[in-house]
Enzyme design. Structure first.
Site, short mmCIF file in Angstrom:
data_model
loop_
_atom_site.label_atom_id
_atom_site.label_comp_id
_atom_site.label_asym_id
_atom_site.label_seq_id
_atom_site.Cartn_x
_atom_site.Cartn_y
_atom_site.Cartn_z
N GLU A 37 31.55 -13.27 13.42
CA GLU A 37 30.53 -14.29 13.61
C GLU A 37 30.97 -15.53 14.39
OE1 GLU A 37 27.25 -14.11 12.67
OE2 GLU A 37 27.71 -12.03 12.19
N SER A 412 -18.63 13.47 -15.34
CA SER A 412 -18.71 14.47 -16.41
C SER A 412 -17.51 14.45 -17.35
CB SER A 412 -18.85 15.87 -15.81
OG SER A 412 -20.06 15.99 -15.11
#
Length: 734
Positions: A37, A412
């Site tokens: 980095e 149903s």
């Protein structure tokens, strides 16, 4: 939270973080991060001008912005105070804050903030937490290769995550190791050893394999309601009633059922389209990886970005830098999207986001996420313990829990509760009921004329036949005979609210509103001998030291549970719903080869909801299929074709190797051999047998027998008035 067999279902917390003092961080770990980095971190004053110049030259040469030259100090400023938007204003503010931070804190203090704040994937913040998340050990026990792997994550945690993108993560790791060698942080031998070390992640690094996100969210809500914000910080462990095997079976069954239904409707087209850079260099790879970071997997349905497409072959970029080549049978489902005549929204072309899946035969195929939704839940009939719960096709796509939150018409599948009320009022399985056209005054003077699903009428048939064949006119006449007010009161025994089921005749056809969990609870009353048990999903809560803070004491059928209906009623209803499975609309369930199954299909008007709820004496399961915004499921949307296969798939696994359960006939029931359907036994309440149990409900819906109406309240609160009607019946029909 865990399953009952201690499998991890999910985790919730503010952040996964393990704070490390900078002097506790191994020197090689610090050097790995600096190499990756910011190699001049200890030389610059917050902004690395040499790094900026080097990045600018690289960007000019490449013609694209490939490096921003952010220092560690600038990243700290961004992570604590700024957003990650790529604008000049943000970059300028970042630089100013970096100067301020450098004048306020020492280099080690800045590095300490960075090591503990940076996000590294897997919900891990900081390198200490990342070491545990990926490798299951502290920083000081990591190898050089493992340190380099973690050091490569800050650049892009989603793109270089070794769990989901191992190939690309390995390339990033090799870059970090090479930089460490160039800067003489490691020797040549250490470098070669690290390069050759195989990637080995801890088991907890991978996302939980148990598909329990809907259950986990239910637990999270319950824990927050009980403990508020402390739920996320106190280290609670919650053990649920979920069985991990049942959960996996339910998850697989629901997804397979919804996918099968969806495939019948055809290919709709790609999920979206991306503008991709031309060529095939690093810029394209970075753009693809960035786009993939926003796309989630869905079980075996993996996102992919089309690189090229023709009628004979599609090449698509996948997570981890892999390329899927789809051709032949793998293109069959999506052929219409490869046609030159396909619309712009349906065409598969470069930049299209599609879904691919590995076919069991060894090739990639194009698939799609179903639009249709579903729900599945199963319970222990004796205790109410939820064994499995899947609230939808994909939690990440739609977190709405259809098991507990979707109020839908049951159609149903609600009829057994009306039939049960009828049996309690004196109607028997052999009662002859007229399945004939019926016209009843409705609202605004209009006539209500219910129809059977098949459009046919059968005349006088028994109650048992009416349920087996799901005859709507039979159900309506039963409700007319017993009275809507009585039925509305009776269904509360199963846990249904009268508010959701108005006392009107359409209640006989399931026109009220229920949730799948309510239906499973209601059917468990039939399955367990008439006892009302309460569904639960949390077994116990423990603190971080394992001390039990709370434990569920379930209501158990036959022990401390309320007797909701007569055990004889439950037995007769089980027998009748067993015929539904053997001879009726649920006949496909007989493919399981068991005789202890019972249940009922359900299909609402215009096929907007498909249901199947079924059980054996130990396990009940409910499944629902439909669209979130109700619309017709079409010709494939019957309960027996859309919902029942899901139930069969689950039950086939759940009951495999389990002995069949034959329940004894309760006391007070008279058995009449050969009087049932297809020569089977028939069952009656003993008190009704004294005179002969067969009644006839005529065309008006009343029970013959003088002035007595079966819908009238019982005189003494217990003996149904219809029993008196039995004694006066002259017309015996067998």
């Amino acid at each position: 939270m865990y399953s009952s067999d201690s499998q991890l279902l999910g985790e919730f917390g503010e952040e996964r973080r393990s704070f490390s003092r900078i002097h506790e961080v191994p020197q090689l770990m610090k050097q790995a991060v600096l190499a990756a980095e910011d190699e001049r971190f200890y030389q610059h004053s917050g902004i690395d001008y040499l790094g900026i110049l080097r990045a600018a030259v690289g960007n000019i040469v490449s013609g694209h912005t490939r490096s921003g030259a952010s220092t560690i100090t600038m990243q700290v400023a961004r992570n604590f105070f700024l957003s990650s938007e790529k604008t000049f204003t943000r970059k300028f503010n970042e630089a100013l804050l970096a100067f301020k931070i450098e004048h306020t804190l020492s280099k080690d203090q800045i590095l300490e903030l960075y090591f503990n704040q940076i996000y590294l994937g897997q919900r891990a913040y900081g390198f200490g937490a990342a070491a545990q998340a990926y490798y299951g050990k502290p920083l000081n026990e990591l190898s050089i290769a493992q340190m380099a792997m973690l050091a490569g994550l800050p650049k892009a945690p989603s793109a270089y995550n070794p769990v989901v993108n191992p190939d690309r993560a390995k390339l990033r790791q090799q870059y970090v190791l090479r930089r460490m060698r160039e800067l003489n942080f490691i020797t040549e031998d250490q470098y070669q050893e690290a390069l050759n070390e195989p990637l080995k992640l801890a088991s907890q690094a991978a996302d939980t394999s148990q598909p329990g996100q809907y259950v986990a969210e239910m637990v999270r809500q319950a824990m927050y309601e009980r403990y508020k914000e402390a739920a996320y910080t106190e280290g609670f462990k919650v053990y649920t009633s979920i069985d991990s095997r049942h959960q996996q079976w339910a998850y697989d069954a629901l997804r397979a059922g919804l996918t099968d239904y969806d495939r019948k409707t055809g290919y709709r087209g790609p999920e979206s389209y991306l503008d991709l850079p031309s060529g095939s260099g690093e810029d394209l790879t970075e753009a693809l990886d960035e786009a993939m970071g926003d796309l989630r997997d869905s079980g075996g349905m993996l996102p992919a970005i089309v690189l090229s497409a023709s009628p004979s072959e599609v090449q698509a970029y996948m997570r981890g830098g892999k390329t899927a080549v789809i051709k032949g049978a793998g293109l069959d489902f999506a052929r219409r999207g490869l046609s030159a005549k396909a619309s712009a929204q349906q065409q598969i072309r470069r930049g299209a986001v599609i879904r691919v899946q590995a076919n069991p035969k060894g090739y990639w195929e194009i698939v799609q996420m179903p639009e249709v939704e579903g729900a599945f839940v199963s319970l222990d009939t004796r205790t109410g313990a939820i064994k499995s719960l899947v609230g939808g096709f994909d939690f990440n796509r739609r977190s709405f829990n259809h098991v507990t939150q979707a109020w839908r018409q049951p159609g149903s599948s609600f009829k057994p509760f009306i039939y049960s009320a009828g049996i309690e009022r004196g109607i028997t399985p052999s009662t002859m009921i007229n399945d004939a056209p019926l016209s009843v005054p409705g609202v605004n003077g209009q006539m209500w004329e219910p129809k059977n699903d098949d459009g046919k009428f059968s005349g006088l048939i028994t109650l048992r036949q009416g349920l087996t064949r799901s005859k709507n006119l039979v159900s309506v006449r039963v409700l007319m005979a017993i009275g809507t007010d009585y039925a509305q009161q009776y269904i509360q025994r199963f846990g249904f609210s009268p508010k959701q089921h108005p006392a009107y005749l359409p209640m006989a056809l399931g026109a009220g509103s229920v949730t799948p969990l309510q239906m499973a609870e209601g059917y468990s009353v039939f399955a367990n001998g008439g006892y009302r048990t309460k569904a639960y999903f949390i077994d116990r809560i423990e603190d971080q030291s394992g001390r039990v803070l709370a434990k569920t004491v379930p209501t158990v059928a036959g022990q401390n549970a309320q007797q909701a209906i007569d055990p004889r009623n439950a037995f007769i209803m089980r027998s009748m719903m067993g015929d539904v499975v053997r001879y009726g609309t649920g006949f496909r369930a007989m493919s399981l080869g068991r005789t202890d199954l019972a249940g009922k299909t359900g299909t609402t008007s215009d096929w907007k909801d498909a249901w199947f709820v079924g059980f054996n004496p130990n396990l009940v399961a409910a499944t629902w299929v439909g669209f979130d915004q109700p619309r017709s499921l079409g010709r494939y949307g019957y309960g027996g074709t859309a919902a029942l296969p899901i139930w069969i798939n689950y039950m086939g696994n759940a009951l495999k190797g389990q002995p069949e359960v034959e329940l004894p006939v309760p006391q007070g029931i008279v058995v009449k051999p050969g009087a049932g359907q297809r020569g089977g036994d028939e069952y009656y309440y003993e008190e009704f047998q004294k005179t002969n149990p067969e009644l006839r409900i005529d065309n008006s819906g009343s029970v013959p027998g003088g002035d007595v109406d079966a819908s009238a309240p019982a005189d003494d609160g217990s003996k149904p008035a219809a029993q008196d009607a039995v004694e006066n019946v002259k017309d015996q029909l067998f």
